[in-house]
Enzyme design. Structure first.
Site, mmCIF file in Angstrom:
data_model
loop_
_atom_site.group_PDB
_atom_site.id
_atom_site.type_symbol
_atom_site.label_atom_id
_atom_site.label_comp_id
_atom_site.label_asym_id
_atom_site.label_seq_id
_atom_site.Cartn_x
_atom_site.Cartn_y
_atom_site.Cartn_z
ATOM 1 C CB SER A 145 -0.904 0.016 1.254
ATOM 2 O OG SER A 145 -1.552 1.141 1.412
ATOM 3 C CE1 TYR A 162 -3.975 -2.185 5.070
ATOM 4 C CE2 TYR A 162 -3.133 -0.056 4.663
ATOM 5 C CZ TYR A 162 -3.713 -1.060 4.160
ATOM 6 O OH TYR A 162 -4.082 -1.202 2.852
HETATM 7 N N1 LIG Z 1 -8.940 -0.135 -1.295
HETATM 8 C C1 LIG Z 1 -7.802 0.398 -1.160
HETATM 9 O O1 LIG Z 1 -7.658 1.698 -1.224
HETATM 10 C C2 LIG Z 1 -6.085 -0.216 -0.964
HETATM 11 C C3 LIG Z 1 -5.041 0.718 -1.015
HETATM 12 C C4 LIG Z 1 -3.849 0.046 -0.692
HETATM 13 C C5 LIG Z 1 -3.696 -1.327 -0.508
HETATM 14 N N2 LIG Z 1 -4.840 -2.067 -0.542
HETATM 15 C C6 LIG Z 1 -4.512 -3.568 -0.272
HETATM 16 O O2 LIG Z 1 -5.616 -4.378 -1.338
HETATM 17 C C7 LIG Z 1 -5.847 -5.652 -0.506
HETATM 18 C C8 LIG Z 1 -7.121 -5.938 -1.020
HETATM 19 O O3 LIG Z 1 -8.034 -4.854 -0.374
HETATM 20 P P1 LIG Z 1 -9.421 -4.165 -0.639
HETATM 21 O O4 LIG Z 1 -9.438 -2.662 -0.815
HETATM 22 O O5 LIG Z 1 -9.931 -5.043 -1.806
HETATM 23 O O6 LIG Z 1 -10.230 -4.670 0.458
HETATM 24 P P2 LIG Z 1 -11.478 -5.676 0.951
HETATM 25 O O7 LIG Z 1 -12.509 -5.403 -0.238
HETATM 26 O O8 LIG Z 1 -11.900 -5.452 2.124
HETATM 27 O O9 LIG Z 1 -10.778 -6.867 0.679
HETATM 28 C C9 LIG Z 1 -10.136 -7.677 1.427
HETATM 29 C C10 LIG Z 1 -10.096 -9.089 1.118
HETATM 30 O O10 LIG Z 1 -9.231 -9.958 1.977
HETATM 31 C C11 LIG Z 1 -9.996 -11.122 2.566
HETATM 32 N N3 LIG Z 1 -9.490 -11.512 3.812
HETATM 33 C C12 LIG Z 1 -9.654 -10.849 5.041
HETATM 34 N N4 LIG Z 1 -8.985 -11.705 5.905
HETATM 35 C C13 LIG Z 1 -8.697 -12.703 5.426
HETATM 36 C C14 LIG Z 1 -8.143 -13.905 5.676
HETATM 37 N N5 LIG Z 1 -7.923 -14.233 7.210
HETATM 38 N N6 LIG Z 1 -8.106 -15.104 4.973
HETATM 39 C C15 LIG Z 1 -8.538 -14.990 3.974
HETATM 40 N N7 LIG Z 1 -9.025 -13.937 3.405
HETATM 41 C C16 LIG Z 1 -9.035 -12.767 4.159
HETATM 42 C C17 LIG Z 1 -11.313 -10.822 2.703
HETATM 43 O O11 LIG Z 1 -12.283 -11.835 2.225
HETATM 44 P P3 LIG Z 1 -13.173 -12.540 3.423
HETATM 45 O O12 LIG Z 1 -13.720 -11.516 4.254
HETATM 46 O O13 LIG Z 1 -14.379 -13.159 2.475
HETATM 47 O O14 LIG Z 1 -12.468 -13.526 4.142
HETATM 48 C C18 LIG Z 1 -11.324 -9.935 1.224
HETATM 49 O O15 LIG Z 1 -11.780 -10.595 0.152
HETATM 50 C C19 LIG Z 1 -5.466 -5.527 0.713
HETATM 51 O O16 LIG Z 1 -4.311 -6.142 0.947
HETATM 52 C C20 LIG Z 1 -5.310 -3.988 0.932
HETATM 53 O O17 LIG Z 1 -4.367 -3.768 2.044
HETATM 54 C C21 LIG Z 1 -6.126 -1.554 -0.602
#
Ligand SMILES: NC(=O)c1ccc[n+]([C@@H]2O[C@H](COP(=O)([O-])OP(=O)(O)OC[C@H]3O[C@@H](n4cnc5c(N)ncnc54)[C@H](OP(=O)(O)O)[C@@H]3O)[C@@H](O)[C@H]2O)c1
Length: 258
Positions: A145, A162
């Site tokens: 991130s 985080y």
């Molecule tokens: N959105 C942003 O602005 C942003 C920015 C920088 C980085 N990121 C990174 O991008 C990645 C995806 O995030 P997102 O924004 O798409 O958020 P999200 O929609 O909340 O997705 C997170 C995913 O992680 C899964 N997860 C969480 N805990 C888990 C566990 N213990 N075992 C297996 N799966 C697990 C969740 O699925 P379940 O709940 O079904 O398990 C969900 O599919 C993350 O690493 C985040 O830090 C996002």
């Protein structure tokens, strides 16, 4: 003409495929020709993504997996290999962003942040790597991130666990890249800026002032749109990046450059 981005015949494993950026990436892998193993904890959500991939004419397998649990990860990876016989791509995308400063976070929230965001990548890589090493081919892409290199001012939006976990992703990526490149396995990370997802919609996006400021400070004058991370994911997952390893590509409309 040979299309170096083509993923036909490849097998991709996506963690956190049940929502947000992981779901989008899984669908995009299928668009580029890959079959996809979808890992997360929510089965119904994975089933939906699997149906969409199947409708595109590709194969998908939904697998319930908690990336923090070694037994669950070992079992999930074995199921992928039993089903698809190999793994070419691993997108370590599962993550959580628990709000709080060091003096607010409970020990349990700290541990969860590290377990999902860092230990999850270690465990997934640990069980996937033997299959990649055997075939002397693999592409590992880790979601970090911009919050590995920039933090939010003050208390309200602070996410110290985080920040820490995402900085650790860079270290893990570097170490792995230096070891496995000689076996033709590349390991890179991506630093997204702000994108709408389950993770951000009820936290960052509900702070209108923050969004306004983010947009003001970003050369692109906006947050990332759905699908705008996919080009970088496909690049680092395909033969367009055979000589690229240990890199960190920031996809943030320029936010961290000004
Ligand atoms: N959105 C942003 O602005 C942003 C920015 C920088 C980085 N990121 C990174 O991008 C990645 C995806 O995030 P997102 O924004 O798409 O958020 P999200 O929609 O909340 O997705 C997170 C995913 O992680 C899964 N997860 C969480 N805990 C888990 C566990 N213990 N075992 C297996 N799966 C697990 C969740 O699925 P379940 O709940 O079904 O398990 C969900 O599919 C993350 O690493 C985040 O830090 C996002």
């Amino acid at each position: 003409m040979n299309n170096m981005f083509d993923l036909t015949g490849k097998v991709a494993v996506v963690t956190g495929a049940s929502s947000g950026l992981g779901r989008d990436a899984a669908l995009c892998y299928a668009d580029y020709g890959a079959d996809v193993a979808l890992l997360a904890r929510r089965k119904e959500k994975l089933d939906e993504v699997a149906r969409e991939i199947t409708a595109k004419g590709r194969k998908a397998i939904p697998i319930v997996c908690d990336v923090t649990d070694e037994h669950s990860v070992e079992k999930a990876v074995a199921e992928v290999v039993e089903h698809f016989l190999k793994i070419d791509i691993l997108l370590n995308n599962a993550g959580v962003a628990i709000m709080g400063t060091v003096d607010q976070l409970s020990e349990a929230d700290w541990d969860t942040s590290m377990e999902v965001n860092v230990k999850g990548m270690y465990l997934m890589s640990k069980f996937v790597l033997p299959h990649m090493r055997k075939q002397r081919y693999g592409k590992i892409v880790n979601l970090a991130s911009i919050n590995a290199v920039v933090a939010d001012k003050g208390y309200e939006l602070a996410r110290h666990a985080y920040n820490t976990s995402k900085a650790a992703v860079r270290g893990l990526t570097m170490g792995m890249a230096a070891t496995y490149m000689e076996e033709n396995i590349t390991v890179n990370s991506i630093g997204p800026g702000l994108f709408e997802s389950e993770m951000t919609i009820d936290s960052l996006f509900k702070h209108e002032d923050f969004i306004k400021l983010y947009n003001q400070l970003t050369p692109a004058s906006r947050h990332g749109r759905k699908g705008e991370l996919n080009g970088t994911i496909i690049y680092l997952s395909s033969d367009a990046s055979t000589y690229v390893t240990s890199q960190h590509i920031i996809v943030d409309g320029g936010f961290t450059s000004v």
